[in-house]
Write a protein that holds these residues in place. Structure first.
Motif, PDB file in Angstrom:
ATOM      1  N   THR A  39       0.838  -1.204   0.000  1.00 49.66           N
ATOM      2  CA  THR A  39       0.000   0.000   0.000  1.00 49.66           C
ATOM      3  C   THR A  39       0.867   1.247   0.000  1.00 49.66           C
ATOM      4  O   THR A  39       1.846   1.321   0.742  1.00 49.66           O
ATOM      5  CB  THR A  39      -0.916   0.007   1.252  1.00 49.66           C
ATOM      6  N   VAL A  61      -1.626  -1.077  -4.080  1.00 51.39           N
ATOM      7  CA  VAL A  61      -2.789  -0.254  -3.759  1.00 51.39           C
ATOM      8  C   VAL A  61      -2.337   1.185  -3.527  1.00 51.39           C
ATOM      9  O   VAL A  61      -1.491   1.437  -2.667  1.00 51.39           O
ATOM     10  CB  VAL A  61      -3.505  -0.787  -2.494  1.00 51.39           C
ATOM     11  N   ALA A  76      -7.346  -1.614   1.848  1.00 46.87           N
ATOM     12  CA  ALA A  76      -6.043  -1.549   1.173  1.00 46.87           C
ATOM     13  C   ALA A  76      -5.169  -2.723   1.614  1.00 46.87           C
ATOM     14  O   ALA A  76      -4.538  -3.394   0.783  1.00 46.87           O
ATOM     15  CB  ALA A  76      -5.349  -0.221   1.479  1.00 46.87           C
TER      16      ALA A  76
END
Ligand code: ADP
Length: 187
Positions: A15, A88, A78
């Protein structure tokens, strides 16, 4: 037959949270980086703030508690995706340090890479850009609680990267972020 030059079957997901004021450049950078990563064969998901609010957090407003809950929910989604090999990108304001720390912690617990990027465009530049007309509305008294103007934004103290979009092109900003991903094994 397996191609000798075929890439790995699974890629490392992670992420990348882009935090910053409205009109700082979070979405622009995320969408452009997403294109570049997709072209390189990555699976990419951009978690757009407005879209998520409509789909997942329609029950939430903009109080301190609701903003915190929105960020934690977004971080949870996420983390799930990133745990399955997706890169992400999250261009979401996330004004509070505690909420951002909680998301980082969630990722650490799952062993999922997490990078925090501060899109550190000064409020004056953001207000001049005013992509969604929010600064004008606030100035006209039609909107209250605009992050960075009359609502709190806690600047990240030690982000993985700080981007000063007022001094560079979108391409420059994306290139620097891509370099960070490469260093983190995410590109
Ligand atoms: P946010 O998602 O943070 O609210 P947006 O990405 O929607 O902000 O808007 C940022 C605006 O700033 C866009 O019009 C974009 O073209 C402009 N901009 C200028 N320089 C940059 C840069 N280096 N990085 C990102 N955006 C930039």
């Amino acid at each position: 037959m397996t191609e000798p030059n075929a890439g790995p079957v699974t890629r490392q997901g992670g992420t990348v949270w882009l935090t910053g004021l409205p009109s700082a450049g979070k979405t622009t950078i995320a969408l452009s980086l997403a294109e570049r990563l997709r072209a390189d064969g990555h699976r990419v998901q951009v978690l757009d703030g407005d879209e998520l609010r409509a789909a997942l957090s329609a029950d939430l407003g903009f109080s301190k508690e609701d903003r915190d809950t929105n960020v934690r929910r977004t971080g949870y989604v996420a983390g799930l995706l990133a745990g399955h090999g997706v890169t992400v990108l999250v261009p979401v304001i996330a004004p509070y340090a505690a909420s951002r720390a909680a998301v980082r912690e969630q990722h650490a617990e799952r062993g999922v890479p997490y990078l925090e990027v501060h899109v550190a465009t000064p409020v004056k530049v953001c207000a001049a850009r005013d992509v969604k007309g929010l600064y004008a509305k606030q100035a006209a008294g039609l909107l209250h609680g605009l992050t960075g103007v009359d609502d709190l934004y806690e600047e990240p103290v030690a982000p993985d990267l700080r981007i000063h979009t007022q001094d560079e092109t979108v391409e420059d900003s994306v290139r620097r972020l891509h370099t960070l991903l490469t260093a983190g094994g995410l590109s």
